[in-house]
Design an enzyme around this catalytic site. Structure first.
Site, PDB file in Angstrom:
ATOM      1  N   THR A   1       0.859  -1.172   0.000  1.00  0.00           N
ATOM      2  CA  THR A   1       0.000   0.000   0.000  1.00  0.00           C
ATOM      3  C   THR A   1       0.900   1.228   0.000  1.00  0.00           C
ATOM      4  OG1 THR A   1      -1.848   1.172   1.011  1.00  0.00           O
ATOM      5  CG2 THR A   1      -0.384  -0.005   2.526  1.00  0.00           C
ATOM      6  N   GLU A   2       0.549   2.216  -0.868  1.00  0.00           N
ATOM      7  CA  GLU A   2       1.500   3.286  -1.153  1.00  0.00           C
ATOM      8  C   GLU A   2       1.760   4.210   0.027  1.00  0.00           C
ATOM      9  OE1 GLU A   2      -1.240   2.491  -2.926  1.00  0.00           O
ATOM     10  OE2 GLU A   2      -2.157   4.256  -3.855  1.00  0.00           O
ATOM     11  N   ASN A   3       0.923   4.111   1.075  1.00  0.00           N
ATOM     12  CA  ASN A   3       1.201   4.933   2.249  1.00  0.00           C
ATOM     13  C   ASN A   3       2.201   4.277   3.202  1.00  0.00           C
ATOM     14  OD1 ASN A   3      -1.080   3.163   2.532  1.00  0.00           O
ATOM     15  ND2 ASN A   3      -1.383   4.019   4.565  1.00  0.00           N
TER      16      ASN A   3
ATOM     17  N   SER B   1       8.343   4.253  -0.669  1.00  0.00           N
ATOM     18  CA  SER B   1       7.171   3.544  -1.168  1.00  0.00           C
ATOM     19  C   SER B   1       6.981   3.789  -2.666  1.00  0.00           C
ATOM     20  CB  SER B   1       5.925   4.009  -0.410  1.00  0.00           C
ATOM     21  OG  SER B   1       4.810   3.240  -0.798  1.00  0.00           O
TER      22      SER B   1
END
Lengths: 236, 222
Positions: free
Chosen positions: B52-54, B94
Site C-alpha cells: 500500500t503506497e502509504n 514507497s
C-alpha cells in the site's frame, strides 16, 4: 549541549510568519501533527503555502487551518476525501489555490529538495494534464517530464519517539511523509508521543537522524482527528 | 466459475479471475474499490505480498472490529493489519518501489480504457470537480503490469472500453489486461483481444457493448 526538546507547541511554532511555506506530515489522520497545527491556527498567521498530501477532514487539524483563512495555496495529491468539507468549499469559491501533484512525484520532489537536487525527470504524468507545460526529455526511447525539488521554510511532523538530538522513530503507516519533510524543511518541528534518553532509540532503528530535526515537542496523548470529526468538533 | 443468473460475472468473480493470473511471489498494489477484493481471492498455496503506497509492504486482512489502529491504514485510509514479515517505510521509498519498477502488478479501477491501453481513472474533468490524483499516475507509469477491474459499461449502458478516452488521462498505453463483468480482454499491439467471456455472454453481444473493435482470442480448445 544539544537539546532540541522544546516546552510547548505554541513556542515551537512561534517564528512561523505570514507567507511562510509549511510542509505538514500525515496521510489522512495517520501522522498528522494535530497539536502543532492547532498551535499554528492559534498564531493566526496568513498567506501560508501548505504542502501536504491531503487537505484535512471535518473542521479540526489541517482543515481548521484552511477554514481559518490562513492558507493561500495547497500543494497536494488528493485534496478531497470522505470528510473533507472545508477545502472543496473554498476552492470552488476561488479563495484558495491548488497545485495538484501526483503522490509519488510529490514525495520525490520533497525528497529531492531535502537532498539538494533542484530537479529530476520522471515518467509519471507524461501525456496527461498534470504533465502539461513541463519540459519533456527522452531517455533510452522513453519520455519523462521534469519536476522540481521542493523545499519549505518549516515542516510540522508527528513521530512516536525522539531523543534530545532529534533522532526519530515512527509508528506503522503514520511514518509516511514525516522523514522526507524533515529533510526538506529549513526548520523541522516534530511532535512526539514520548521523549527518550539518548540511546533510547536503537541507532539501528533511528528512522530520521537528528540532523534533519530542529525542534521537538512532547505531546504524550495526541488527539485523534477522526474522533474529533465524529464528535463534530470545530477548532478553535 | 460461478456467475450471476444473467450469465455475467460478479465483482467477486472478476477479482478471482485477476487473482488467478497473479504469479506466486508477486508484489502487488491494489487500488481502491473492486480491486480490493483481489486480496481475498489469492489461490491456496500462492504467496502474494500486498503493497500500500502509504508505506506498508505486507498488508494483511481487515482487523477484527474493535482492534482497528488509526496509525495502520491503507491507501483508501481504511484500517488494515500487517502480516508477520511486513515492512514499513516512508513515502519516497514507497514510491521508489512503484516508480522504480519493483512492483509486479497494479490492479486499478477505471472510468475508461482505450483500445490502445490509455487509462482514465482520476478525473471527470467537470469544471466544479475537485481534482484529486493520488498515486494513480505513478502506478501506471512504474509498475511492470497494469490490470484494470471494472464494470464493462457505465450505469447508463455506455461502453467504458472506447476508441479514445474522453476523460482526462492517467497514462498513455499503460493497461495490459481488463477484467469486466462480461469478459477478460488483453490490450495488444494488434488491438483488443477477448480471451474469456462470462458464461452468458456471446462475442457479438460483447462487441456491441464495447466502443472499439475486438479480436476473438478465445482458446477454443478448452
Amino acid at each position: 549541549m544539544i537539546n532540541k526538546i522544546g516546552v510547548s507547541a505554541a513556542e515551537a511554532v512561534a517564528d512561523i510568519g505570514d507567507g511562510a511555506s509549511v510542509m505538514i506530515g500525515g496521510f489522512g489522520e495517520a501522522g498528522s501533527p494535530i497539536e502543532l497545527i492547532h498551535a499554528l491556527v492559534d498564531r493566526g498567521v496568513r498567506n501560508l503555502t501548505v504542502i501536504s498530501n491531503n487537505t484535512g477532514s471535518g473542521r479540526v487539524g489541517l482543515a481548521a487551518l484552511i477554514a481559518n483563512g490562513q492558507v493561500a495555496k495547497m500543494i497536494c495529491s488528493y485534496p478531497r476525501s470522505a470528510n473533507s468539507l472545508v477545502f472543496p468549499e473554498l476552492y470552488r469559491a476561488g479563495k484558495i489555490a491548488l497545485e495538484l501533484v501526483p503522490q509519488g512525484t510529490l514525495a520525490e520532489r520533497i525528497r529531492a529538495g531535502g537532498a539538494g537536487i533542484p530537479a529530476f525527470y520522471t515518467a509519471t504524468a507524461v501525456g496527461t494534464q498534470l504533465g502539461e507545460g513541463k519540459e519533456v526529455r527522452s531517455f533510452a526511447g522513453r519520455d519523462y517530464v521534469m519536476e522540481r525539488g521542493l523545499r519549505a521554510d518549516f515542516a510540522l511532523v508527528r513521530a512516536d519517539r525522539a531523543d534530545r538530538y532529534g533522532n526519530l522513530a515512527y509508528t506503522k503507516t503514520a511514518r509516511n511523509f514525516g522523514p522526507i519533510m524533515c529533510m526538506a524543511a529549513r526548520t523541522a518541528i516534530v511532535q512526539v508521543r514520548q521523549v527518550v534518553e539518548p540511546g533510547g532509540i536503537d541507532p539501528e532503528a533511528v528512522v530520521t537522524p537528528g540532523i534533519f530535526v530542529q525542534r521537538v515537542v512532547e505531546v504524550a496523548s495526541p488527539q485523534q482527528e477522526s474522533l474529533l470529526v465524529k464528535e463534530g468538533r470545530v477548532y478553535p | 466459475m460461478t456467475a450471476t443468473t444473467n450469465g455475467e460475472w460478479t465483482r467477486h468473480d472478476m477479482a478471482r479471475l485477476a487473482a488467478r493470473d497473479i504469479h506466486d511471489g508477486a508484489y502487488v498494489n491494489l487500488g481502491i474499490g473492486i480491486p480490493e477484493l483481489v486480496a481475498q481471492c489469492v489461490p491456496a498455496g500462492q504467496e502474494v505480498i500486498f503493497h500500500t503506497e502509504n508505506g506498508l509492504l505486507g498488508v494483511g486482512p481487515s482487523p477484527v472490529p474493535g482492534s482497528e489502529d488509526p496509525e495502520l491504514i491503507n491507501a483508501g485510509k481504511k484500517p488494515v493489519t500487517a502480516i508477520s514479515g511486513a515492512a514499513y517505510f516512508h513515502h519516497a521509498d514507497s514510491f521508489a518501489m512503484i516508480r522504480g519498477g519493483h512492483l509486479d502488478v497494479s490492479v486499478l479501477g477505471a472510468m475508461q480504457v482505450s483500445a490502445t491501453g490509455d487509462l482514465a481513472n482520476w478525473s471527470t474533468g467537470e469544471p466544479d470537480a475537485i481534482p484529486a490524483v493520488g498515486g494513480a499516475m505513478d502506478l501506471v507509469a512504474g509498475v511492470k503490469r497494469v490490470v484494470v477491474l471494472m464494470e464493462h459499461t457505465t450505469k447508463s449502458g455506455d461502453p467504458k472500453i472506447v476508441a479514445r478516452c474522453s476523460y482526462p488521462l492517467t497514462g498513455i498505453r499503460v493497461v495490459d489486461r481488463i477484467y469486466t463483468n462480461l469478459a477478460v480482454i488483453d490490450v495488444t499491439a494488434e488491438g483488443l483481444v477477448a480471451r474469456e467471456l462470462a458464461p452468458g455472454v456471446t462475442f457479438e453481444n460483447l462487441q456491441a457493448k464495447t466502443g472499439a473493435p475486438l479480436i476473438d482470442g478465445r482458446d477454443h480448445r478448452s
